[in-house]
Design a protein around this motif. Sequence first.
Motif, PDB file in Angstrom:
ATOM      1  N   ASN A  61      -0.621  -4.757   1.708  1.00 30.63           N
ATOM      2  CA  ASN A  61      -0.818  -6.189   2.182  1.00 30.63           C
ATOM      3  C   ASN A  61      -1.850  -6.473   3.003  1.00 30.63           C
TER       4      ASN A  61
ATOM      5  N   LYS B  39      -4.841  -6.234   0.997  1.00 26.06           N
ATOM      6  CA  LYS B  39      -5.090  -7.310   0.035  1.00 26.06           C
ATOM      7  C   LYS B  39      -5.340  -8.543   0.704  1.00 26.06           C
ATOM      8  N   TYR B  40      -4.963  -8.893   1.796  1.00 25.84           N
ATOM      9  CA  TYR B  40      -5.105 -10.202   2.440  1.00 25.84           C
ATOM     10  C   TYR B  40      -6.193 -10.109   3.674  1.00 25.84           C
TER      11      TYR B  40
ATOM     12  N   ASP C 286      -3.947  -6.313  10.744  1.00 24.55           N
ATOM     13  CA  ASP C 286      -5.329  -6.658  10.156  1.00 24.55           C
ATOM     14  C   ASP C 286      -6.075  -7.925  10.782  1.00 24.55           C
TER      15      ASP C 286
ATOM     16  N   ARG D 201       5.248 -16.537  -2.308  1.00 23.30           N
ATOM     17  CA  ARG D 201       4.064 -16.123  -2.393  1.00 23.30           C
ATOM     18  C   ARG D 201       3.275 -17.250  -1.576  1.00 23.30           C
TER      19      ARG D 201
ATOM     20  N   THR E 232       3.519  -9.878  -6.643  1.00 22.21           N
ATOM     21  CA  THR E 232       5.000 -10.142  -6.942  1.00 22.21           C
ATOM     22  C   THR E 232       5.744 -11.103  -6.282  1.00 22.21           C
TER      23      THR E 232
ATOM     24  N   LEU F  87       7.511  -8.057   0.929  1.00 23.21           N
ATOM     25  CA  LEU F  87       7.942  -8.157   2.265  1.00 23.21           C
ATOM     26  C   LEU F  87       9.656  -8.404   2.118  1.00 23.21           C
TER      27      LEU F  87
END
Length: 551
Positions: A427, A430-431, A455, A474, A486, A490
């Motif tokens: 994550n 990704k984010y 992050d 999401r 998906t 988390l």
Amino acid sequence: MDIGPSVVNQLVRDRSLRLATALAVAVAIPVAVLFYFQFRSISALSRSSAVILRQLSQETAGGAAQSLQDALKAPYINVLLRVSQAQTEPLDLGLIGPTLEQGLENEPFVQRFYVWSDQTIEHRDEVLAYDRDSHGFTTNVPEGPLMVKRFPARDKLTSFVALRVDAEGLRRDFLPAFMTARLKTVEGPTDLPRLGVTVLDQDSRVLFPLGGTAPTQFIDERVFPLVFFEPDLQPLIAPERHQPEIWRLRTSYGNQMIPAIISARERPQRALLWMLLGLMAFSVFFVARAAAREVRVAEMKSNFVSSVSHDLKTPLALIQLFAETLELGRLKSTERAQEYYRIINSEARKLTRLINNLLDFSKIEAGLRRYKREPVNLTELTRRVLQSLDSQFRHSQYTVTSQLAADVPVLIDPEAAEQALENLLSNAMKYSPDHREINVEVNRVDGFGVVRVTDRGIGIPPRLQRKIFRKFYRIQSDAGSGPQGTGLGLAIVDHVMRGHGGFVRVESEPGRGSTFTLHFPLHAGESPGERHRDETDSGDRGRTADVARSA
Ligand code: ADP
């Protein structure tokens, strides 16, 4: 300027919101109408109860006072008047004797009758008494001559009949018995205070009920003079003492006024209605919320299917592409080939993570996910996960820094913990598309072995920070915009942490980045000495170990 309409459009399009609104309207409106009529009927009931109480009091006060006065007048009507009407001149004692005898029998508070006549054959001009002791006419009665002497109209009259009242008996025996019998017939509403009747004498002494006290708050009062004769005759008979005693009869409802009684009765009913109304509103709200949530989950599930297909297809396509290229053997440099192998490996890992998440999630849903715990050094485990992701970090040009305490012993299922940490790291990548910096810390905090992943990515708005742990949830739910996923990562992390008696926390600021922290309970077997040493080790946290650096 577009914000208004677009928000409205979004609300109209939002199916869960529409459903919640429809439910609230369908239930809330009938319930509101029902409660409105309930409140109105309580008010109407209160008004009619007040009228009943007032009427009951008035009628009882008037009726009881009147019948008491009638009872006091009875000796006059039944005896004196009869004798006066029937008397003969000269006075015939034999004729009036039985009437007086009957009078004594019927009127308990009469002590004695007096008879005087200047025409009587025997006892002429002499006051005679007829009382309970003698049951016949006796002479030399003390009051007799007194009365006659004072009697101003004696010259004009030829005879008279009078009575003497037993004042003590009247108060002590007659009045309580009379009132008790009279009030037996009075009935009031059963769920309201009983009507009380009090009789007071001239000096405000309570005569009825026996031993009672005078009510401070009364509803009705009737005042009447205590006369046993026709009032008009009083001045003739006792001209100087013409001061009849004044008695009072009061009605009360246990020292409360009617409005207070009514509102005391109304209060619990209204309170109950308000409570029910609150409860209904509460349940409507929760049902609407649950329904909305169900609709949202259904929507999320459909998004989930498209996300899974996308997440499966992309790595597979890449693997296929690079594998085919390698197979054809067209690559000149071995470095290039190495790169392709690395990509295939990394995409395969992504696939594995995705499939693991799916399998785990289905186990969690079925309640079959079990964690096999064993003593593990959290630092070692973290280091292993970072190494396994190393090529992905490097390939995507992420700088990963870490501060790892030397030894953080925990009792955990290593596979599950690795999966949780991998989900957080994936994550984090990704984010955070712009600032590709990730920091990982392992240490001990308050009896927990803690892994912290930070992050500098897009961040999460505070109001969504709890929701992201729900299954399928999401933030960027629209397929196509933003990173794919998906919505299970988390949810699985949360389940893993709870399953270990620990928890996961998030701190985040939109636009600045996020920090996810996993708290695993420390392994209880370790000694305090070791703990001290490890805390010293964690002082090393300033040391930065670059696991991967941007190329
Ligand atoms: P997925 O990543 O597959 O969508 P997750 O359960 O892992 O599902 O995450 C749920 C949501 O939480 C994500 O869709 C994303 O919006 C948000 N999220 C998770 N981790 C981060 C992060 N490090 N930074 C910003 N948002 C995040």
